[in-house]
Scaffold this active site. Structure first.
Site, PDB file in Angstrom:
ATOM      1  N   LYS A 290      65.466 100.302 -23.904  1.00 61.55           N
ATOM      2  CA  LYS A 290      66.574 101.276 -23.885  1.00 61.55           C
ATOM      3  C   LYS A 290      67.586 100.974 -24.997  1.00 61.55           C
ATOM      4  O   LYS A 290      68.002 101.868 -25.733  1.00 61.55           O
ATOM      5  CB  LYS A 290      67.296 101.241 -22.519  1.00 61.55           C
ATOM      6  CG  LYS A 290      66.372 101.472 -21.329  1.00 61.55           C
ATOM      7  CD  LYS A 290      67.114 101.426 -20.002  1.00 61.55           C
ATOM      8  CE  LYS A 290      67.740 100.085 -19.646  1.00 61.55           C
ATOM      9  NZ  LYS A 290      66.773  98.982 -19.427  1.00 61.55           N
TER      10      LYS A 290
ATOM     11  N   ARG B 132      72.407 103.006 -12.084  1.00 60.69           N
ATOM     12  CA  ARG B 132      71.364 102.091 -11.651  1.00 60.69           C
ATOM     13  C   ARG B 132      71.183 102.111 -10.144  1.00 60.69           C
ATOM     14  O   ARG B 132      70.325 101.401  -9.620  1.00 60.69           O
ATOM     15  CB  ARG B 132      71.786 100.683 -12.029  1.00 60.69           C
ATOM     16  CG  ARG B 132      71.024 100.063 -13.171  1.00 60.69           C
ATOM     17  CD  ARG B 132      71.668  98.708 -13.367  1.00 60.69           C
ATOM     18  NE  ARG B 132      70.870  97.762 -14.030  1.00 60.69           N
ATOM     19  CZ  ARG B 132      70.897  97.550 -15.345  1.00 60.69           C
ATOM     20  NH1 ARG B 132      71.624  98.280 -16.122  1.00 60.69           N
ATOM     21  NH2 ARG B 132      70.172  96.597 -15.859  1.00 60.69           N
TER      22      ARG B 132
ATOM     23  N   ARG C 246      63.012  87.638 -26.162  1.00 59.83           N
ATOM     24  CA  ARG C 246      64.096  88.386 -26.827  1.00 59.83           C
ATOM     25  C   ARG C 246      65.189  87.441 -27.330  1.00 59.83           C
ATOM     26  O   ARG C 246      65.565  86.485 -26.669  1.00 59.83           O
ATOM     27  CB  ARG C 246      64.734  89.388 -25.858  1.00 59.83           C
ATOM     28  CG  ARG C 246      65.942  90.096 -26.492  1.00 59.83           C
ATOM     29  CD  ARG C 246      66.412  91.283 -25.706  1.00 59.83           C
ATOM     30  NE  ARG C 246      66.826  90.943 -24.359  1.00 59.83           N
ATOM     31  CZ  ARG C 246      67.245  91.832 -23.466  1.00 59.83           C
ATOM     32  NH1 ARG C 246      67.264  93.118 -23.790  1.00 59.83           N
ATOM     33  NH2 ARG C 246      67.592  91.455 -22.259  1.00 59.83           N
TER      34      ARG C 246
ATOM     35  N   ARG D  36      69.852  85.513 -24.175  1.00 64.17           N
ATOM     36  CA  ARG D  36      70.727  85.860 -23.051  1.00 64.17           C
ATOM     37  C   ARG D  36      70.459  84.941 -21.860  1.00 64.17           C
ATOM     38  O   ARG D  36      69.320  84.563 -21.609  1.00 64.17           O
ATOM     39  CB  ARG D  36      70.474  87.319 -22.633  1.00 64.17           C
ATOM     40  CG  ARG D  36      71.380  88.296 -23.340  1.00 64.17           C
ATOM     41  CD  ARG D  36      71.019  89.738 -23.119  1.00 64.17           C
ATOM     42  NE  ARG D  36      70.810  90.165 -21.736  1.00 64.17           N
ATOM     43  CZ  ARG D  36      70.593  91.420 -21.378  1.00 64.17           C
ATOM     44  NH1 ARG D  36      70.575  92.381 -22.287  1.00 64.17           N
ATOM     45  NH2 ARG D  36      70.396  91.743 -20.117  1.00 64.17           N
TER      46      ARG D  36
ATOM     47  N   ARG E  60      65.247  90.596 -11.783  1.00 62.18           N
ATOM     48  CA  ARG E  60      65.786  91.864 -12.310  1.00 62.18           C
ATOM     49  C   ARG E  60      64.775  92.995 -12.109  1.00 62.18           C
ATOM     50  O   ARG E  60      65.146  94.132 -11.804  1.00 62.18           O
ATOM     51  CB  ARG E  60      66.132  91.713 -13.797  1.00 62.18           C
ATOM     52  CG  ARG E  60      67.420  90.925 -14.022  1.00 62.18           C
ATOM     53  CD  ARG E  60      67.512  90.329 -15.406  1.00 62.18           C
ATOM     54  NE  ARG E  60      67.555  91.302 -16.474  1.00 62.18           N
ATOM     55  CZ  ARG E  60      67.306  91.013 -17.750  1.00 62.18           C
ATOM     56  NH1 ARG E  60      66.986  89.775 -18.116  1.00 62.18           N
ATOM     57  NH2 ARG E  60      67.385  91.945 -18.665  1.00 62.18           N
TER      58      ARG E  60
HETATM   59  P1  AP5 Z   1      65.721  96.078 -25.338  1.00 60.12           P
HETATM   60  O1  AP5 Z   1      65.853  97.288 -26.182  1.00 60.12           O
HETATM   61  O2  AP5 Z   1      66.755  95.016 -25.456  1.00 60.12           O
HETATM   62  O3  AP5 Z   1      65.500  96.493 -23.797  1.00 60.12           O
HETATM   63  P2  AP5 Z   1      66.493  97.121 -22.727  1.00 60.12           P
HETATM   64  O4  AP5 Z   1      65.714  98.155 -21.990  1.00 60.12           O
HETATM   65  O5  AP5 Z   1      67.771  97.532 -23.370  1.00 60.12           O
HETATM   66  O6  AP5 Z   1      66.661  95.848 -21.802  1.00 60.12           O
HETATM   67  P3  AP5 Z   1      67.911  95.098 -21.172  1.00 60.12           P
HETATM   68  O7  AP5 Z   1      67.390  93.765 -20.706  1.00 60.12           O
HETATM   69  O8  AP5 Z   1      69.082  95.055 -22.090  1.00 60.12           O
HETATM   70  O9  AP5 Z   1      68.189  95.948 -19.952  1.00 60.12           O
HETATM   71  P4  AP5 Z   1      68.784  95.517 -18.636  1.00 60.12           P
HETATM   72  O10 AP5 Z   1      68.797  96.818 -17.975  1.00 60.12           O
HETATM   73  O11 AP5 Z   1      68.179  94.429 -17.869  1.00 60.12           O
HETATM   74  O12 AP5 Z   1      70.145  94.803 -19.077  1.00 60.12           O
HETATM   75  P5  AP5 Z   1      71.620  95.295 -19.136  1.00 60.12           P
HETATM   76  O13 AP5 Z   1      72.221  94.664 -20.306  1.00 60.12           O
HETATM   77  O14 AP5 Z   1      71.712  96.767 -18.949  1.00 60.12           O
HETATM   78  O15 AP5 Z   1      64.274  95.450 -25.645  1.00 60.12           O
HETATM   79  C1  AP5 Z   1      63.827  94.279 -25.003  1.00 60.12           C
HETATM   80  C2  AP5 Z   1      62.975  93.433 -25.979  1.00 60.12           C
HETATM   81  O16 AP5 Z   1      61.799  94.156 -26.299  1.00 60.12           O
HETATM   82  C3  AP5 Z   1      63.659  93.113 -27.311  1.00 60.12           C
HETATM   83  O17 AP5 Z   1      63.299  91.852 -27.748  1.00 60.12           O
HETATM   84  C4  AP5 Z   1      63.122  94.201 -28.262  1.00 60.12           C
HETATM   85  O18 AP5 Z   1      63.101  93.764 -29.609  1.00 60.12           O
HETATM   86  C5  AP5 Z   1      61.714  94.410 -27.701  1.00 60.12           C
HETATM   87  N1  AP5 Z   1      61.232  95.779 -27.847  1.00 60.12           N
HETATM   88  C6  AP5 Z   1      61.929  96.932 -27.644  1.00 60.12           C
HETATM   89  N2  AP5 Z   1      61.143  98.005 -27.854  1.00 60.12           N
HETATM   90  C7  AP5 Z   1      59.918  97.521 -28.193  1.00 60.12           C
HETATM   91  C8  AP5 Z   1      58.663  98.140 -28.509  1.00 60.12           C
HETATM   92  N3  AP5 Z   1      58.501  99.487 -28.535  1.00 60.12           N
HETATM   93  N4  AP5 Z   1      57.622  97.334 -28.794  1.00 60.12           N
HETATM   94  C9  AP5 Z   1      57.747  95.972 -28.764  1.00 60.12           C
HETATM   95  N5  AP5 Z   1      58.909  95.331 -28.485  1.00 60.12           N
HETATM   96  C10 AP5 Z   1      59.973  96.099 -28.193  1.00 60.12           C
HETATM   97  O19 AP5 Z   1      72.215  94.648 -17.791  1.00 60.12           O
HETATM   98  C11 AP5 Z   1      72.389  93.255 -17.644  1.00 60.12           C
HETATM   99  C12 AP5 Z   1      73.016  92.951 -16.287  1.00 60.12           C
HETATM  100  O20 AP5 Z   1      74.326  93.573 -16.200  1.00 60.12           O
HETATM  101  C13 AP5 Z   1      72.267  93.502 -15.060  1.00 60.12           C
HETATM  102  O21 AP5 Z   1      71.240  92.618 -14.629  1.00 60.12           O
HETATM  103  C14 AP5 Z   1      73.410  93.621 -14.033  1.00 60.12           C
HETATM  104  O22 AP5 Z   1      73.756  92.364 -13.497  1.00 60.12           O
HETATM  105  C15 AP5 Z   1      74.571  94.090 -14.892  1.00 60.12           C
HETATM  106  N6  AP5 Z   1      74.657  95.563 -14.971  1.00 60.12           N
HETATM  107  C16 AP5 Z   1      74.511  96.337 -16.096  1.00 60.12           C
HETATM  108  N7  AP5 Z   1      74.631  97.647 -15.795  1.00 60.12           N
HETATM  109  C17 AP5 Z   1      74.862  97.717 -14.445  1.00 60.12           C
HETATM  110  C18 AP5 Z   1      75.048  98.783 -13.535  1.00 60.12           C
HETATM  111  N8  AP5 Z   1      75.004 100.070 -13.949  1.00 60.12           N
HETATM  112  N9  AP5 Z   1      75.230  98.482 -12.228  1.00 60.12           N
HETATM  113  C19 AP5 Z   1      75.283  97.209 -11.786  1.00 60.12           C
HETATM  114  N10 AP5 Z   1      75.092  96.137 -12.614  1.00 60.12           N
HETATM  115  C20 AP5 Z   1      74.885  96.388 -13.923  1.00 60.12           C
END
Ligand code: AP5
Ligand code: ZN
Length: 208
Positions: free
Chosen positions: A13, A88, A127, A154, A165
């Site tokens: 994402k 979420r 990552r 991270r 997660r």
């Molecule tokens: P990346 O693009 O970083 O993936 P992402 O989907 O953005 O993953 P996140 O881990 O950031 O999502 P998340 O939902 O767990 O974390 P968030 O920060 O929102 O890609 C991942 C990897 O794959 C990278 O290395 C990239 O290079 C590689 N990649 C990408 N595309 C590729 C492809 N096509 N081919 C190959 N490789 C590829 O949330 C973190 C924490 O915050 C949560 O656990 C929670 O505690 C809290 N939080 C955040 N939002 C909320 C909410 N709305 N409600 C409650 N808690 C929340």
């Protein structure tokens, strides 16, 4: 474009959002990035959120809903926004609908980036992110290809937390796929392809 990016942690994402921001300049509202900035700054919000994030659990709805509602009042989001990592939970989706109805800025699409969990575990444990500009890369990057900054892992990208997660995602967030399908807003994309191929599909599906 008023869009929501759906998909499991690590589905790509943030990677796809960065490409949309680069090409279209639409504001990227990532709740994960907002929370990590609060943790880094040591604010009360950051202190409260950190233990949930480190455990791979969700931060309480009322905290997150307040954060996003406030951000949607900013004038720069009026011409469009990319919500990443929000909503979420069902409560967050309902609160978002209510806020967007009040603002008369309905969603155009909920874009699901779909990737198998085994692929995700490999992606997330390797990552690495840039401390300075937020570039998303992997353990192949010794330093940031964009600004030469330091790459770090991270705290929640270890295998045990990643697995938690994913189970939190399955339990709390995956039901939103049906929610948005029911609103006729769901667009699903195969995210297990080259980043640029996925991006081409994102644009095609959004009519961009
Ligand atoms: P990346 O693009 O970083 O993936 P992402 O989907 O953005 O993953 P996140 O881990 O950031 O999502 P998340 O939902 O767990 O974390 P968030 O920060 O929102 O890609 C991942 C990897 O794959 C990278 O290395 C990239 O290079 C590689 N990649 C990408 N595309 C590729 C492809 N096509 N081919 C190959 N490789 C590829 O949330 C973190 C924490 O915050 C949560 O656990 C929670 O505690 C809290 N939080 C955040 N939002 C909320 C909410 N709305 N409600 C409650 N808690 C929340
Ligand atoms: Zn950088």
């Amino acid at each position: 474009m008023n869009i929501v990016l759906l998909g499991a942690p690590g589905a790509g994402k943030g990677t796809q959002a960065a490409k949309l921001v680069e090409e279209f300049g639409t504001p990227h509202i990532s709740t994960g990035d907002m929370l990590r900035a609060a943790v880094k700054a040591g604010t009360p919000l950051g202190t409260k959120a950190k233990s949930f994030m480190d455990a791979g659990e969700l931060v309480p709805d009322e905290v997150i809903i307040g954060l996003v509602t406030e951000r949607l009042q900013d004038p720069d989001t009026q011409a469009g926004f990319i919500l990443d990592g929000f909503p979420r939970t069902s409560a967050q989706a309902v609160a978002l609908d209510a806020e967007l109805a009040k603002l008369e800025r309905p969603l155009d699409a909920a874009l699901l980036v779909d990737v198998d969990f085994e692929v995700i575990i490999k992606r997330l444990t390797s990552r690495r992110m840039c401390r300075d500009c937020g570039f998303i890369g992997s353990s192949d990057h010794a330093s940031c290809p964009s600004c030469a900054g330091e790459m770090y892992q991270r705290d929640d990208d270890n295998e045990a937390t990643v697995r938690n997660r994913l189970s939190v995602y399955e339990r709390s967030t995956a039901p939103l796929i049906d929610y948005y399908r029911g609103c006729d807003l769901l667009v699903s994309i195969d995210g297990d392809r080259d980043v640029d191929e996925v991006y081409a599909d994102v644009k095609r599906n959004l009519g961009l």
